[in-house]
Scaffold this active site. Structure first.
Site, PDB file in Angstrom:
ATOM      1  N   THR A 154      -9.208  48.283  -8.271  1.00 44.31           N
ATOM      2  CA  THR A 154      -8.830  48.776  -7.348  1.00 44.31           C
ATOM      3  C   THR A 154      -7.648  49.822  -7.041  1.00 44.31           C
ATOM      4  OG1 THR A 154     -10.146  47.816  -6.372  1.00 44.31           O
ATOM      5  CG2 THR A 154      -8.706  48.934  -4.952  1.00 44.31           C
ATOM      6  N   ILE A 183     -20.526  44.595  -1.607  1.00 47.74           N
ATOM      7  CA  ILE A 183     -19.811  45.279  -1.058  1.00 47.74           C
ATOM      8  C   ILE A 183     -18.471  44.662  -1.155  1.00 47.74           C
ATOM      9  CG2 ILE A 183     -18.753  45.811   0.916  1.00 47.74           C
ATOM     10  CD1 ILE A 183     -21.187  45.788   2.395  1.00 47.74           C
TER      11      ILE A 183
END
Length: 280
Positions: A154, A183
Site C-alpha cells: 500500500t 475489503i
C-alpha cells in the site's frame, strides 16, 4: 511543514538490490516534489498529490501496478482524511480508474463520502474520471504463476502544512489473489486517520490493521496527551500480541514524525525541506 510517505514493504529475500535502490530513489524524489507542492498548498491537497505520484509509479501496489484478485480482476481502494474538518472520504474495490485517490478527493464534497464497487465506478464516470487499465505485465505474470512476491505494498502520505493543518491519504491495490469482495484497511479509519492533533497512514495486512484499529488508535492516544513516539510504540506492542503485520507513518501537530513497522522493512521517506530520511 513536514511530509512523510510510504510504499509498502521491502523483502531482501524476494526483491533485488536494484529494486531496493529504485524504491529509495523514487520515494526521495516523490517526497521532494510533494514538499515543494506543500509550500503553496494545503495538507489535504498535498497528500492527494503525493499519493497520485505513488499510484502512477509501477514500483508500488496502488493505481498502476495494482495486484490482481483471485478472479483475474484489479480492484483498488483509497481514502483521504482532513484533520481540520474531520471529513473522511474513500472508495472501496473500484475498478478501471487511474487514480483512486482522485475519486476520494471528489467525494469530499458529498454527504455520502465512502463508495464501493460499481457505485464508486459510476460516480467516477459521472465526475469525468474514465476507464483506465492499471494492469502491468509483471502483475499478470505473478497472477498466472500464482506467485506472491514481496514487492506489493500500500502507499500513503501524511502532511503538516504551513498553517499547522494535518491530512492523511492512503491507496492500495489489495494483497493479490484475495477472495472477491475482500475489503482492505486502506479506506477505513484503521488504515487512514487524522484530526487536528495527529495524522496516520498504514500499510501491511489489512485484517491485522483493522483488528488493531491502528491508525485511529495512534491518533486517539496523541489527542489524549500521549507523545507521538509513545502512542506509536504502545499501539505496535498491542499489534505484536496478535502477530500483526503492519507499518505506519505519522506526524503530530508539533511536527514530530514517526514511522514504525512490525515486520521490517517498511519503505518510506520523510522530508522537512532540509533533511531526508529514507528507509535502508
Amino acid at each position: 511543514m513536514k511530509i512523510i510517505i510510504h510504499g509498502g514493504f521491502f523483502s531482501e529475500s524476494d526483491q533485488s538490490h536494484e529494486v531496493k535502490v529504485a524504491k529509495q530513489n523514487s520515494l526521495k524524489e516523490i517526497a521532494s516534489k510533494s514538499f515543494d507542492f506543500l509550500k503553496n498548498h494545503s495538507a489535504e491537497e498535498t497528500v492527494v498529490f503525493a499519493v497520485k505520484l505513488l499510484e502512477d509509479d509501477e514500483l508500488y501496489n496502488a493505481g498502476t501496478g495494482s495486484q490482481i484478485q483471485s478472479d483475474g480482476k484489479i480492484r483498488m481502494s483509497a481514502s483521504l482524511m482532513n484533520g481540520e474538518t474531520q471529513k473522511f472520504s474513500g472508495v472501496i474495490n473500484i475498478e478501471n480508474v487511474k487514480n483512486p485517490i482522485d475519486v476520494a478527493k471528489i467525494l469530499m464534497k458529498e454527504d455520502d463520502r465512502v463508495l464501493g464497487g460499481n457505485g464508486a465506478k459510476i460516480y467516477a464516470e459521472a465526475n469525468g474520471i474514465h476507464d483506465f487499465s492499471t494492469e502491468i505485465p509483471q502483475r499478470r505474470k505473478e497472477y498466472e504463476e500464482k506467485i506472491k512476491n514481496g514487492g506489493k505494498g500500500t502507499v500513503g502520505c501524511v502532511a503538516l502544512d504551513k498553517n499547522g493543518k494535518l491530512a492523511a491519504a492512503t491507496s492500495t491495490g489489495g494483497k493479490g489473489f484475495e477472495i472477491v469482495g475482500r475489503i482492505s484497511d486502506s479506506a477505513t479509519v484503521a488504515g487512514n486517520y487524522a484530526n487536528e492533533h495527529c495524522a496516520v497512514s498504514c500499510t501491511g495486512v489489512g485484517e491485522d490493521i483493522v483488528s488493531n484499529a491502528t491508525a485511529a488508535k495512534i491518533v486517539t492516544r496523541v489527542t489524549d496527551g500521549i507523545s507521538l513516539e509513545d502512542a506509536v510504540q504502545k499501539t505496535f506492542v498491542e499489534l505484536k500480541k496478535i502477530d500483526g503485520f503492519a507499518g505506519a507513518i505519522a506526524i503530530d501537530k508539533d511536527g514530530n514524525i514517526a514511522h514504525q513497522d512490525s515486520h521490517p522493512t517498511m519503505v518510506f521517506a520523510s522530508f522537512d525541506g532540509t533533511d531526508f530520511e529514507v528507509f535502508n
